[in-house]
Design an enzyme around this catalytic site. Structure first.
Site, PDB file in Angstrom:
ATOM      1  CB  CYS A 106      -0.935  -0.014   1.199  1.00  0.00           C
ATOM      2  SG  CYS A 106      -1.880  -1.522   1.265  1.00  0.00           S
ATOM      3  CG  HIS A 154      -3.306   3.060   2.008  1.00  0.00           C
ATOM      4  ND1 HIS A 154      -3.936   2.609   0.870  1.00  0.00           N
ATOM      5  CD2 HIS A 154      -3.290   2.009   2.878  1.00  0.00           C
ATOM      6  CE1 HIS A 154      -4.273   1.352   1.048  1.00  0.00           C
ATOM      7  NE2 HIS A 154      -3.901   0.961   2.256  1.00  0.00           N
ATOM      8  CG  ASN A 187      -6.731  -1.230   1.757  1.00  0.00           C
ATOM      9  OD1 ASN A 187      -6.080  -0.924   0.761  1.00  0.00           O
ATOM     10  ND2 ASN A 187      -6.162  -1.575   2.895  1.00  0.00           N
TER      11      ASN A 187
HETATM   12  N1  ACO Z   1     -17.816  -8.578  11.060  1.00  0.00           N
HETATM   13  C1  ACO Z   1     -18.212  -8.806  12.323  1.00  0.00           C
HETATM   14  N2  ACO Z   1     -17.344  -9.048  13.313  1.00  0.00           N
HETATM   15  C2  ACO Z   1     -16.044  -9.056  13.027  1.00  0.00           C
HETATM   16  C3  ACO Z   1     -15.553  -8.807  11.725  1.00  0.00           C
HETATM   17  C4  ACO Z   1     -16.504  -8.579  10.725  1.00  0.00           C
HETATM   18  N3  ACO Z   1     -16.163  -8.329   9.446  1.00  0.00           N
HETATM   19  N4  ACO Z   1     -14.217  -8.869  11.747  1.00  0.00           N
HETATM   20  C5  ACO Z   1     -13.848  -9.127  13.016  1.00  0.00           C
HETATM   21  N5  ACO Z   1     -14.957  -9.255  13.788  1.00  0.00           N
HETATM   22  C6  ACO Z   1     -15.042  -9.527  15.211  1.00  0.00           C
HETATM   23  C7  ACO Z   1     -13.824 -10.254  15.715  1.00  0.00           C
HETATM   24  O1  ACO Z   1     -13.967 -11.653  15.516  1.00  0.00           O
HETATM   25  C8  ACO Z   1     -13.843  -9.883  17.169  1.00  0.00           C
HETATM   26  O2  ACO Z   1     -14.788 -10.670  17.836  1.00  0.00           O
HETATM   27  P1  ACO Z   1     -14.447 -11.328  19.274  1.00  0.00           P
HETATM   28  O3  ACO Z   1     -14.223 -10.142  20.166  1.00  0.00           O
HETATM   29  O4  ACO Z   1     -15.653 -12.134  19.552  1.00  0.00           O
HETATM   30  O5  ACO Z   1     -13.193 -12.120  19.042  1.00  0.00           O
HETATM   31  C9  ACO Z   1     -14.384  -8.459  17.166  1.00  0.00           C
HETATM   32  O6  ACO Z   1     -15.047  -8.295  15.915  1.00  0.00           O
HETATM   33  C10 ACO Z   1     -13.319  -7.410  17.309  1.00  0.00           C
HETATM   34  O7  ACO Z   1     -12.254  -7.722  16.401  1.00  0.00           O
HETATM   35  P2  ACO Z   1     -11.003  -6.812  16.255  1.00  0.00           P
HETATM   36  O8  ACO Z   1     -10.069  -7.431  15.282  1.00  0.00           O
HETATM   37  O9  ACO Z   1     -10.487  -6.476  17.639  1.00  0.00           O
HETATM   38  O10 ACO Z   1     -11.680  -5.504  15.627  1.00  0.00           O
HETATM   39  P3  ACO Z   1     -11.087  -4.065  15.499  1.00  0.00           P
HETATM   40  O11 ACO Z   1     -11.907  -3.120  16.261  1.00  0.00           O
HETATM   41  O12 ACO Z   1      -9.597  -4.046  15.711  1.00  0.00           O
HETATM   42  O13 ACO Z   1     -11.361  -3.773  13.976  1.00  0.00           O
HETATM   43  C11 ACO Z   1     -10.151  -3.718  11.911  1.00  0.00           C
HETATM   44  C12 ACO Z   1     -10.775  -4.600  12.979  1.00  0.00           C
HETATM   45  C13 ACO Z   1     -11.246  -2.920  11.238  1.00  0.00           C
HETATM   46  C14 ACO Z   1      -9.485  -4.649  10.876  1.00  0.00           C
HETATM   47  C15 ACO Z   1      -9.110  -2.780  12.554  1.00  0.00           C
HETATM   48  O14 ACO Z   1      -8.232  -3.498  13.370  1.00  0.00           O
HETATM   49  C16 ACO Z   1      -8.326  -2.038  11.544  1.00  0.00           C
HETATM   50  O15 ACO Z   1      -8.842  -1.206  10.849  1.00  0.00           O
HETATM   51  N6  ACO Z   1      -7.022  -2.302  11.445  1.00  0.00           N
HETATM   52  C17 ACO Z   1      -6.207  -1.728  10.410  1.00  0.00           C
HETATM   53  C18 ACO Z   1      -6.225  -2.679   9.281  1.00  0.00           C
HETATM   54  C19 ACO Z   1      -5.868  -2.028   7.997  1.00  0.00           C
HETATM   55  O16 ACO Z   1      -6.205  -0.898   7.737  1.00  0.00           O
HETATM   56  N7  ACO Z   1      -5.191  -2.809   7.190  1.00  0.00           N
HETATM   57  C20 ACO Z   1      -4.813  -2.419   5.928  1.00  0.00           C
HETATM   58  C21 ACO Z   1      -3.631  -1.470   5.973  1.00  0.00           C
HETATM   59  S1  ACO Z   1      -2.310  -2.015   5.111  1.00  0.00           S
HETATM   60  C22 ACO Z   1      -2.860  -2.306   3.630  1.00  0.00           C
HETATM   61  O17 ACO Z   1      -3.604  -1.534   3.143  1.00  0.00           O
HETATM   62  C23 ACO Z   1      -2.522  -3.590   2.933  1.00  0.00           C
END
Ligand code: ACO
Length: 329
Positions: free
Chosen positions: A113, A254, A284
């Site tokens: 990215c 990004h 993304n």
């Molecule tokens: N739908 C419903 N529930 C979900 C989903 C979904 N799509 N995905 C995860 N969950 C659940 C998990 O299983 C977890 O449940 P649990 O507590 O029962 O285990 C709960 O939601 C919380 O999960 P987290 O992973 O802690 O959620 P978080 O608040 O961290 O959000 C997210 C996840 C959106 C991915 C966040 O961490 C984030 O934005 N991170 C950055 C990722 C990113 O931007 N990556 C790309 C950048 S690099 C590139 O572009 C290649």
């Protein structure tokens, strides 16, 4: 005399098929409410099986070349920033052929990215040194081909697309500063890993014959990395440009997640109305996301000649970088 760099044109291309959050909830246990509130993403574009990465990149490139008032034969160099080439040997030469850019040399650049920012800096070096005058930089990715569609933690985040700019030698330098960083110690946060299967050849010689696995990501680690490192790298690029964040007209990050965009802007003291975002419609799109949002804002007339832009990419590697640009030829 130093040769300056300007962006002479931009373009974008996305597949016509869109997949919204409600449709995704038929596939994995998720909801529009969860995806929208955690990421800001509402829908994403998905490339059909017969759509090549090279054709998406070519379409974006053609539009950028047209806006620059050039023809493909004017292009000296094509840099294709992608992690999802049609061919492991690279797709840039196919873009060159499809464009009919008969004079251009073309190569791929892989920095996930951060690919568009790293590509911008790379391409600029060829212009600064006087080697080339017109460079086409394309950021393009089809991550839908590498996502695990059974993994709700990642499949909701990504979409497909391409964006391009034409960089041109200019009397007035409009690339005002940049900074690029890598940290391989955190490589395990985000991978499309190669899984090796040993295959004995003869006697004691064994080769690996394996396959690439789908995207795995430690979401919270990537989130923490982005909100800490992106403001720092934008500040460093601003310092090199001898500017401060209050002088910026637009912040183009990004397009990973709206919460990351909001947190970075807050740390940089940049008001929301200066932060460009279209991730709600495209998700993304990796190396394509910055030129996609740039092209949209230029064609909507938001970005005007003389505007100061900070662009910043971040992602797998881990890699991150920023550049400060003045818009205009
Ligand atoms: N739908 C419903 N529930 C979900 C989903 C979904 N799509 N995905 C995860 N969950 C659940 C998990 O299983 C977890 O449940 P649990 O507590 O029962 O285990 C709960 O939601 C919380 O999960 P987290 O992973 O802690 O959620 P978080 O608040 O961290 O959000 C997210 C996840 C959106 C991915 C966040 O961490 C984030 O934005 N991170 C950055 C990722 C990113 O931007 N990556 C790309 C950048 S690099 C590139 O572009 C290649």
């Amino acid at each position: 005399m130093t040769i300056g760099i300007a962006i002479a044109g931009c373009g974008a291309a996305v597949p016509s098929t869109s997949l919204n959050n409600h449709q995704l909830s038929q596939l994995v246990e998720t909801s529009d409410e969860w995806i929208s509130s955690r990421t800001g993403i509402r829908e994403r574009r998905i490339a059909a099986p017969d759509r090549s990465l090279a054709s998406l990149a070519t379409e974006a490139g053609e539009k950028a070349i047209a806006m620059a008032g050039l023809t493909a034969a004017d292009i000296d160099l094509i840099v294709l920033a992608t992690s999802t080439a049609d061919d492991l040997f690279g797709s840039a030469s196919q873009v060159q052929a499809q464009l009919g850019a008969t004079r251009a040399v073309a190569f791929d650049l892989t920095a996930a990215c951060s690919g568009f920012v790293f590509g911008l800096v790379t391409a600029s070096q060829f212009i600064r040194t006087g080697v080339y005058r017109n460079v086409l930089l394309v950021g393009a990715d089809i991550l839908s081909r590498w996502v695990d569609w059974d993994d709700r933690r990642t499949c909701v985040l990504f979409g497909d697309g391409a964006g391009a700019v034409v960089l041109q030698a200019s009397d007035r330098d409009r690339l005002l500063g940049f900074e690029m960083c890598s940290d391989g110690t955190q490589n395990g946060c985000l991978n499309v890993a190669y899984q090796s299967q040993p295959r004995p050849l003869i006697d004691n010689i064994t080769v690996a014959r394996g396959q690439y696995l789908p995207i795995i990501m430690s979401g919270q680690e990537v989130y923490k990395f982005a909100v800490k490192k992106v403001p720092e790298v934008v500040e460093k690029a601003l310092f090199r440009a001898n500017l401060t964040s209050d002088r910026l007209n637009w912040l183009l990050l990004h397009q990973a997640n709206q919460r990351i965009l909001d947190a970075v802007a807050k740390r940089l003291n940049i008001p929301d109305e200066k932060v460009l975002s279209n991730l709600g419609n495209y998700g993304n799109t990796s190396a394509a996301s910055i030129p996609l949002v740039l092209d949209e804002a230029v064609r909507q007339g938001k970005i005007q000649p003389g505007d100061l832009l900070a662009i910043s990419g971040f992602g797998a590697g881990l890699t991150w970088g920023a550049a400060i640009l003045e818009w205009g030829q």
